[in-house]
Write a protein that holds these residues in place. Structure first.
Motif, PDB file in Angstrom:
ATOM      1  N   UNK A   1      40.207 -34.205 -10.847  1.00  0.00           N
ATOM      2  CA  UNK A   1      41.582 -34.320 -11.324  1.00  0.00           C
ATOM      3  C   UNK A   1      42.153 -32.937 -11.534  1.00  0.00           C
TER       4      UNK A   1
ATOM      5  N   UNK B   1      44.663 -30.435 -13.897  1.00  0.00           N
ATOM      6  CA  UNK B   1      45.238 -30.306 -15.235  1.00  0.00           C
ATOM      7  C   UNK B   1      45.979 -28.981 -15.307  1.00  0.00           C
ATOM      8  N   UNK B   2      47.130 -29.044 -15.919  1.00  0.00           N
ATOM      9  CA  UNK B   2      47.904 -27.815 -16.024  1.00  0.00           C
ATOM     10  C   UNK B   2      48.506 -27.684 -17.402  1.00  0.00           C
TER      11      UNK B   2
ATOM     12  N   UNK C   1      34.653 -37.560  -8.676  1.00  0.00           N
ATOM     13  CA  UNK C   1      36.119 -37.533  -8.582  1.00  0.00           C
ATOM     14  C   UNK C   1      36.688 -36.304  -9.302  1.00  0.00           C
TER      15      UNK C   1
ATOM     16  N   UNK D   1      46.733 -23.996 -13.886  1.00  0.00           N
ATOM     17  CA  UNK D   1      46.656 -25.297 -13.220  1.00  0.00           C
ATOM     18  C   UNK D   1      45.297 -25.363 -12.531  1.00  0.00           C
ATOM     19  N   UNK D   2      44.489 -26.286 -12.921  1.00  0.00           N
ATOM     20  CA  UNK D   2      43.115 -26.323 -12.414  1.00  0.00           C
ATOM     21  C   UNK D   2      42.767 -27.715 -11.898  1.00  0.00           C
ATOM     22  N   UNK D   3      41.846 -27.716 -10.946  1.00  0.00           N
ATOM     23  CA  UNK D   3      41.277 -28.978 -10.491  1.00  0.00           C
ATOM     24  C   UNK D   3      39.912 -29.098 -11.150  1.00  0.00           C
ATOM     25  N   UNK D   4      39.677 -30.215 -11.813  1.00  0.00           N
ATOM     26  CA  UNK D   4      38.425 -30.354 -12.538  1.00  0.00           C
ATOM     27  C   UNK D   4      37.795 -31.696 -12.198  1.00  0.00           C
ATOM     28  N   UNK D   5      36.493 -31.771 -12.386  1.00  0.00           N
ATOM     29  CA  UNK D   5      35.818 -33.054 -12.193  1.00  0.00           C
ATOM     30  C   UNK D   5      36.241 -33.969 -13.331  1.00  0.00           C
ATOM     31  N   UNK D   6      36.506 -35.190 -12.969  1.00  0.00           N
ATOM     32  CA  UNK D   6      37.006 -36.121 -13.984  1.00  0.00           C
ATOM     33  C   UNK D   6      35.984 -36.255 -15.111  1.00  0.00           C
TER      34      UNK D   6
ATOM     35  N   UNK E   1      36.748 -32.009 -18.853  1.00  0.00           N
ATOM     36  CA  UNK E   1      37.742 -30.992 -19.180  1.00  0.00           C
ATOM     37  C   UNK E   1      38.005 -30.990 -20.666  1.00  0.00           C
TER      38      UNK E   1
ATOM     39  N   UNK F   1      33.858 -27.729 -12.247  1.00  0.00           N
ATOM     40  CA  UNK F   1      34.226 -27.993 -10.855  1.00  0.00           C
ATOM     41  C   UNK F   1      33.320 -27.184  -9.952  1.00  0.00           C
ATOM     42  N   UNK F   2      32.483 -27.865  -9.192  1.00  0.00           N
ATOM     43  CA  UNK F   2      31.548 -27.104  -8.355  1.00  0.00           C
ATOM     44  C   UNK F   2      32.058 -27.018  -6.929  1.00  0.00           C
TER      45      UNK F   2
END
Lengths: 686, 106
Positions: free
Chosen positions: A208, A210-211, A206, B81-86, B89, B105-106
């Motif tokens: 998410x 973050x900013x 999954x 602003x990044x999308x990361x694997x839950x 982070x 994040x792969x």
């Protein structure tokens, strides 16, 4: 004939094809021997697992369409597309099924590899061409010279003229040429299992979003905030540390709470569990307790029986004897047991133990005490308060609500504790200041009233028991002090109470008169073990003693109304809460005697040994206020509970047509009737 | 003169005081968080002048330890602003003026 036989064999099912084939050969040679066998095998044999179909179905034509599609290929393939972040079906599924693959070894003549090989095989190629030249030219040995001479020329020419032969010969590094006509090739294809493709795809982990923004002032603010938080924490700790000295006790409880927080949650569940297990284990007893009514009582005339129910014991209290029993008025399944020792020489510690009928395996509360407990009483309204009297003369009040095994109040030498064992304690109604108070009687001849004032016990002597009825101050008479062994307060008349003494006398006293008795009865020849007012009739009381007798009195008359000899020292006697004429007594020969005066005035309606060993002495007995059971304590530390059979619980019949009077009035009337029968002759004699 | 001197002292002081690693936001499990934080501190201290090398060190170590692929940003002023694997982070401050953001994040 033979042809016919072969045709016949072909008709037979496939399973048998190989056998007939081999046998056919034999038969061709010797038809006579095996012929009969095969003649019998004419009928069509179906294999056992062939489908059973009807004629119509057999004739039905089924069309089959052959397509070039691969039947093993999946019909739809779904793949996760990271671009679209979802599962999507693939547009076309590959239908090709490969059955056989053979790697070939042909090379294109102009390819790099071919050229390299040719270069490698320069010399061996020359000899090969010579040999091939030799073989076909065997017939012309003359020309053999010319090929040798022209060998080098031939070599070059050979390369150019015969490109095909060269190409075919480059693979063969050995000079020897295989015989093209005399070799046979054998090949076989094994069964290739059909290939099946299996793949698995997991959900991608999954994600998410973050900013944030990192700026210098943001960083600075964050640090400042953090430092402030740390400082406030430090201050809190300092403040808490300073308060430590003042509130040690409270802090302790706080710590205890945080430590045992998790365990207390388990505690509640485990308690319920324990009860469930006990209920299951003693299921039949629980059923008996609730529902069993001895049907044989109808045939037993007027006698009754006691059905044994649970038996309560506590390991650590094994060597102590039961010295006091008391039911809790509010929670009618809870009762308190005081444990100690009656033996003058063997005095040790004691215990106050609470049991519940719901859990007979282990006590609910346990309070160990330094000295043996001799008596106890649970407050009627505040059922968490229990007053206890000890062998060493102290009295104490325990509060069940509080944790810990120490009593809330305890009397000391300074605060007027008794100098001799305290035999009985009783709660009184709250005094005018709404303080709880209770009374105690002891062998030192004092009846003392204790009041719970804030944090301490305040005592007041109610009366001093003396050997002579009148106490005079004169030097001639030295008033000896009697030893009180039991007492009981009147149910309705608050100030009136009875005291039984070791000399066998019972004194009727009033709280208001501290020096004189209202009346004295010469009751017994030995110490009065128990004296109890009747629950219903205001004038009747009962007493029992180690002189083997139980006597019933009316307090206006000096002689007993009824006397019962029980053949053994009587430890305790108790009125039943449901009837004015029923009472029970326990004796040292392990027997419980139950009397109902309205049924039988001279004998017990039930005499039952309760404990296995005859040597155990029963010490106390108490009726449960609601349920038809009694608990009996003995000198080995066991408490047995027994159920009263219906015959023991009889209520007087109400005449039809009359209004039903209140129970208590009925009981009173019943008793009055009995007494009047006895009284009249006396009055007449007087 | 004295004023500026004091101001400088203050600055040095606050830098000293504020130089402990302060985690601003993270959803990593406890162990991972502690390990990553220590790694970042080590890297930043080692390459105090060069953010890129520090980031490189952190990224490579994280890739080795926790699998690919990790991304690291170190700087004094940036928004993102990044999308990361839950649960992968970490955003922290360090050294009074550095901000480090590490995510997978792969």
């Amino acid at each position: 004939m033979r042809k016919g036989s072969t045709v016949q064999k072909v008709l037979l099912p496939v399973a048998k094809s190989t056998k007939p084939a081999s046998k056919k050969k034999d038969e061709d040679e010797d038809p006579g021997e095996g012929w009969d066998e095969w003649a019998q095998g004419k009928a069509l044999i179906k294999p056992p697992d062939q489908l059973e179909l009807s004629e119509a179905e057999l004739k039905e034509e089924i069309t089959r369409i052959l397509t070039a599609n691969n039947p093993h290929a999946p019909q739809n393939i779904v793949r996760y597309s990271f671009k679209e972040r979802s599962y999507k079906p693939t547009s076309a599924v590959d239908q090709m099924a490969v059955h056989f693959v053979l790697e070939g070894s042909l090379l294109h003549e102009d390819s790099d590899e071919a050229r390299r090989l040719r270069a490698k095989e320069g010399l061996p190629e020359e000899t090969a061409t010579v040999d091939t030249g030799v073989e076909p030219d065997e017939e012309e040995p003359e020309t053999s010279d010319t090929p040798v001479e022209d060998g080098q020329e031939v070599e070059e020419a050979g390369e150019e003229d015969r490109p095909d032969s060269v190409a075919s010969k480059t693979d063969r590094k050995e000079p020897k040429v295989t015989n093209q006509f005399n070799f046979s090739e054998r090949a076989s294809q094994t069964l290739n299992n059909p290939l099946r493709e299996r793949s698995c795809q997991t959900d991608p982990p999954p994600r998410g979003t973050f900013t944030a923004t990192a700026t210098q002032w943001d960083i600075y603010d964050a640090y400042v905030e953090e430092l402030q938080k740390q400082e406030t924490n430090k201050e809190k700790q300092k403040a808490v540390a300073s308060k430590k000295d003042n509130d040690k006790g409270k802090k302790k409880t706080l710590l205890m709470e945080t430590q045992t927080d998790d365990i207390t949650k388990v505690g509640k569940a485990s308690k319920i569990f324990e009860r469930m297990v006990n209920q299951n284990t003693f299921d039949d007893i629980a059923q008996d307790f609730k529902y069993f009514e001895d049907a044989s009582d109808e045939f037993r005339d007027q006698e009754g029986t006691l059905l044994p129910l649970w038996k309560f014991q506590y390991d650590k209290a094994k060597r102590l004897s039961v010295t006091a029993l008391c039911w809790n008025k509010k929670y009618q399944d809870l009762f308190a047991v005081g444990m100690g020792s009656y033996d003058f020489s063997k005095q040790g510690r004691g215990m106050l133990v609470y049991y519940s009928l719901k859990n007979s395996a282990y006590p609910e509360f346990i309070y160990p005490t330094l000295s043996g407990v001799l008596c106890l009483d649970i407050h009627e309204q505040h059922s968490y308060l229990v007053a206890v009297g000890f062998y060493d003369g102290c009295v104490a009040v325990y509060n069940n609500k509080e944790d810990g095994s120490e009593p809330m109040y305890k009397s000391t030498a300074k605060t007027g504790k008794h100098t001799d064992p305290v035999w009985q304690v009783r709660w009184q109604s709250d005094d005018m200041d709404n303080n709880h108070n209770f009374c105690s009687v002891s062998s030192d001849g004092r009846v003392v009233s204790w009041t719970l004032v804030k944090n301490e016990l305040v005592f007041t002597d109610i009366i001093r028991l003396s050997l002579n009825a009148a106490v005079s101050e004169g030097p001639e008479q030295q008033p000896g002090i009697a030893c009180g062994t039991s007492f009981d307060f009147h149910k309705q008349i608050d100030y009136l109470f009875l005291v039984g003494t070791e000399e066998g006398k019972i004194h009727k006293c009033s709280k208001t008169y501290s020096s004189q008795f209202l009346e004295t009865y010469n009751a017994h020849s030995m110490a009065v073990d128990a004296v109890k007012w009747n629950h219903f009739h205001p004038k009747v009381f009962i007493s029992c003693s180690s002189d083997w007798t139980v006597k019933i009195w009316e307090h206006t008359i000096n002689t007993p109304m009824f006397t019962f000899d029980l053949n053994a020292a009587v430890g305790d006697v108790a009125w039943s809460p449901y009837s004015s004429t029923v009472f029970a007594a326990v004796t040292t020969d392990a027997t419980v005697h139950i009397f109902d005066l309205s049924i039988n005035k001279y004998e017990a309606i039930c005499q039952q040994p309760v404990v296995a060993k005859k040597k155990t002495k029963l010490t106390h007995i108490e009726f449960n206020p609601i349920y038809p059971i009694i608990i009996v304590g003995d000198d080995r530390g066991y408490v047995s509970s027994l159920k009263l059979s219906p015959n023991l619980r009889k209520k007087p019949k109400v005449k039809k047509g009359q209004d039903q009077p209140k129970d208590s009035e009925m009981e009173e009337a019943k008793m009055e009737k009995l007494l009047s029968l006895l009284r009249e002759p006396e009055q007449s004699t007087v | 003169m004295a004023g500026t001197g004091e101001a400088k002292k203050e600055e040095a002081d606050y830098k000293r005081l504020h130089s402990f690693p302060l985690i601003r936001h993270t959803d990593m499990p406890e162990e991972m968080r502690v390990e990553t934080m220590e790694l970042c501190v080590t890297a930043c201290e080692k390459f105090a002048t060069n953010n890129e090398s520090a980031a490189k060190m952190i990224k490579e170590s994280m890739d080795k330890k926790f699998g690919s692929s990790w991304h690291v940003v170190i700087g004094e002023g940036f928004g993102f602003e990044v999308t990361h694997e839950v649960k992968n982070l970490l955003y922290m401050f360090f050294g009074g003026s550095l901000a480090v953001c590490v995510w997978k994040c792969s």
